[in-house]
Design an enzyme around this catalytic site. Structure first.
Site, PDB file in Angstrom:
ATOM      1  N   ARG A   1     -15.359 -15.497  -9.541  1.00  0.00           N
ATOM      2  CA  ARG A   1     -14.855 -14.127  -9.704  1.00  0.00           C
ATOM      3  C   ARG A   1     -16.024 -13.137  -9.664  1.00  0.00           C
ATOM      4  O   ARG A   1     -15.922 -12.058  -9.080  1.00  0.00           O
ATOM      5  CB  ARG A   1     -14.129 -14.039 -11.060  1.00  0.00           C
TER       6      ARG A   1
ATOM      7  N   ALA B   1       8.467   7.569  -8.625  1.00  0.00           N
ATOM      8  CA  ALA B   1       7.711   8.331  -9.632  1.00  0.00           C
ATOM      9  C   ALA B   1       6.207   8.052  -9.497  1.00  0.00           C
ATOM     10  O   ALA B   1       5.375   8.955  -9.626  1.00  0.00           O
ATOM     11  CB  ALA B   1       8.195   7.977 -11.030  1.00  0.00           C
TER      12      ALA B   1
ATOM     13  N   ASN C   1       1.409   3.145  -2.685  1.00  0.00           N
ATOM     14  CA  ASN C   1       0.628   4.098  -3.489  1.00  0.00           C
ATOM     15  C   ASN C   1      -0.599   4.574  -2.722  1.00  0.00           C
ATOM     16  O   ASN C   1      -0.964   5.751  -2.803  1.00  0.00           O
ATOM     17  CB  ASN C   1       0.220   3.467  -4.821  1.00  0.00           C
TER      18      ASN C   1
ATOM     19  N   HIS D   1       0.288   1.440 -13.119  1.00  0.00           N
ATOM     20  CA  HIS D   1       1.084   0.300 -13.570  1.00  0.00           C
ATOM     21  C   HIS D   1       2.541   0.755 -13.745  1.00  0.00           C
ATOM     22  O   HIS D   1       2.784   1.821 -14.310  1.00  0.00           O
ATOM     23  CB  HIS D   1       0.514  -0.222 -14.892  1.00  0.00           C
TER      24      HIS D   1
ATOM     25  N   LEU E   1     -10.350  -7.903 -12.553  1.00  0.00           N
ATOM     26  CA  LEU E   1     -11.779  -7.663 -12.355  1.00  0.00           C
ATOM     27  C   LEU E   1     -12.513  -8.051 -13.636  1.00  0.00           C
ATOM     28  O   LEU E   1     -12.054  -7.755 -14.744  1.00  0.00           O
ATOM     29  CB  LEU E   1     -12.007  -6.190 -12.023  1.00  0.00           C
TER      30      LEU E   1
ATOM     31  N   ASP F   1      -4.119  -4.517 -18.001  1.00  0.00           N
ATOM     32  CA  ASP F   1      -3.375  -3.250 -18.031  1.00  0.00           C
ATOM     33  C   ASP F   1      -3.659  -2.442 -19.293  1.00  0.00           C
ATOM     34  O   ASP F   1      -2.744  -1.874 -19.906  1.00  0.00           O
ATOM     35  CB  ASP F   1      -1.869  -3.510 -17.864  1.00  0.00           C
TER      36      ASP F   1
ATOM     37  N   GLY G   1       0.782  -1.238   0.000  1.00  0.00           N
ATOM     38  CA  GLY G   1       0.000   0.000   0.000  1.00  0.00           C
ATOM     39  C   GLY G   1       0.809   1.280   0.000  1.00  0.00           C
ATOM     40  O   GLY G   1       0.366   2.285   0.562  1.00  0.00           O
TER      41      GLY G   1
ATOM     42  N   ARG H   1      -5.886  -8.723  -8.392  1.00  0.00           N
ATOM     43  CA  ARG H   1      -6.921  -9.585  -8.981  1.00  0.00           C
ATOM     44  C   ARG H   1      -7.442  -8.931 -10.245  1.00  0.00           C
ATOM     45  O   ARG H   1      -7.638  -7.709 -10.276  1.00  0.00           O
ATOM     46  CB  ARG H   1      -8.109  -9.774  -8.016  1.00  0.00           C
TER      47      ARG H   1
HETATM   48  C1  GRF Z   1       3.005  -0.694  -7.775  1.00  0.00           C
HETATM   49  O1  GRF Z   1       4.228  -0.819  -8.448  1.00  0.00           O
HETATM   50  C2  GRF Z   1       1.863  -0.533  -8.748  1.00  0.00           C
HETATM   51  O2  GRF Z   1       2.221   0.187  -9.894  1.00  0.00           O
HETATM   52  C3  GRF Z   1       1.547  -1.948  -9.123  1.00  0.00           C
HETATM   53  O3  GRF Z   1       1.698  -2.683  -7.933  1.00  0.00           O
HETATM   54  C4  GRF Z   1       2.626  -2.014  -7.077  1.00  0.00           C
HETATM   55  C5  GRF Z   1       1.904  -1.767  -5.789  1.00  0.00           C
HETATM   56  O4  GRF Z   1       2.735  -1.248  -4.791  1.00  0.00           O
HETATM   57  N1  GRF Z   1       0.237  -2.046  -9.722  1.00  0.00           N
HETATM   58  P1  GRF Z   1       2.100  -0.638  -3.468  1.00  0.00           P
HETATM   59  O5  GRF Z   1       1.226  -1.730  -2.853  1.00  0.00           O
HETATM   60  O6  GRF Z   1       1.299   0.558  -3.858  1.00  0.00           O
HETATM   61  O7  GRF Z   1       3.272  -0.297  -2.611  1.00  0.00           O
END
Ligand code: GRF
Length: 220
Positions: A68, A176, A17, A112, A96, A148, A15, A94
């Site tokens: 699912r 980034a 992000n 991504h 969706l 993606d 987590g 997962r």
């Molecule tokens: C990130 O690199 C995101 O781009 C990808 O999974 C990773 C998640 O990292 N989809 P975090 O859980 O946000 O640290």
């Protein structure tokens, strides 16, 4: 000022992000607020971050569902219970199904760690290094049913160094990501970007930024 949009964040792991979105949403003028955080894995670090921030955090373990579709339906139910308007995937591991993706069309966002449409899927940084490319990056996009895929909202480019390992490159891209995701969510929440067909249109003036040379010209 426009009313802040209610956001649901879906996670599966550490987590980081999510952390950058929580920090952004704490600014009084940010046009989004996190209403609920959902993890498909119990006990992950991202859930602790949510609790620390005092945001409702719910585990919906995919292993407890027969299909699912049932799993997606439960996520959908919780998002609606919290009046969510925009959904951010932040390391949600997962896929969706089509019904969910269509129900949240143009309101479902993903980050991504590559410059899509190059390198969808997993093991991105190993593949980038293996291919010897000099520039990688990350992408925030609206979600469509293909893995993606979907209209690209924003991207950041970072250099790939010849000394890089998958880990050092992942760390650079992740730094980034933490800047890009809050900026992209802001643009979606305040209406600066809208989807036209499969492309993004910007309501605000777009500006050219400096090109990234990799390696830098003065060393080349
Ligand atoms: C990130 O690199 C995101 O781009 C990808 O999974 C990773 C998640 O990292 N989809 P975090 O859980 O946000 O640290």
């Amino acid at each position: 000022m426009v009313k802040a949009k209610k956001v649901g964040v879906l996670i599966s792991g550490r987590g980081s992000n999510l952390g950058s979105l929580i920090a952004a949403c704490s600014a009084p003028d940010y046009p989004a607020n996190i209403a609920v955080i959902i993890s498909n894995r119990p006990g992950v670090a991202g859930l602790a971050k949510a609790e620390e921030a005092g945001i409702p955090a719910i585990t919906i373990d995919h292993k407890h569902f027969d299909s699912r579709e049932d799993f997606d339906a439960e996520i959908d139910r919780v998002l609606r219970e919290f009046d969510v308007e925009l959904v951010c995937l932040a390391g949600f591991m997962r896929l969706l199904a089509q019904d969910f993706v269509e129900a949240w069309r143009d309101r479902l966002i993903n980050i991504h760690p590559s410059l899509l449409p190059s390198y969808p899927g997993v093991n991105i940084h190993d593949r980038v290094i293996g291919d010897g490319i000099r520039i990688s990056g990350c992408t925030v996009h609206f979600v469509r049913t293909g893995m993606d895929s979907g209209p690209i909202i924003a991207q950041v480019a970072v250099p790939v160094l010849s000394s890089d390992t998958a880990q050092t490159l992942a760390d650079r891209v992740l730094r980034a990501e933490h800047r890009l995701y809050p900026a992209a969510l802001r643009m979606v929440a305040d209406g600066t970007v809208r989807v036209s067909g499969e492309r993004i249109m910007f309501g605000a003036d777009e500006q050219e930024s400096a090109p990234l040379f990799s390696p830098p010209l003065d060393q080349g």
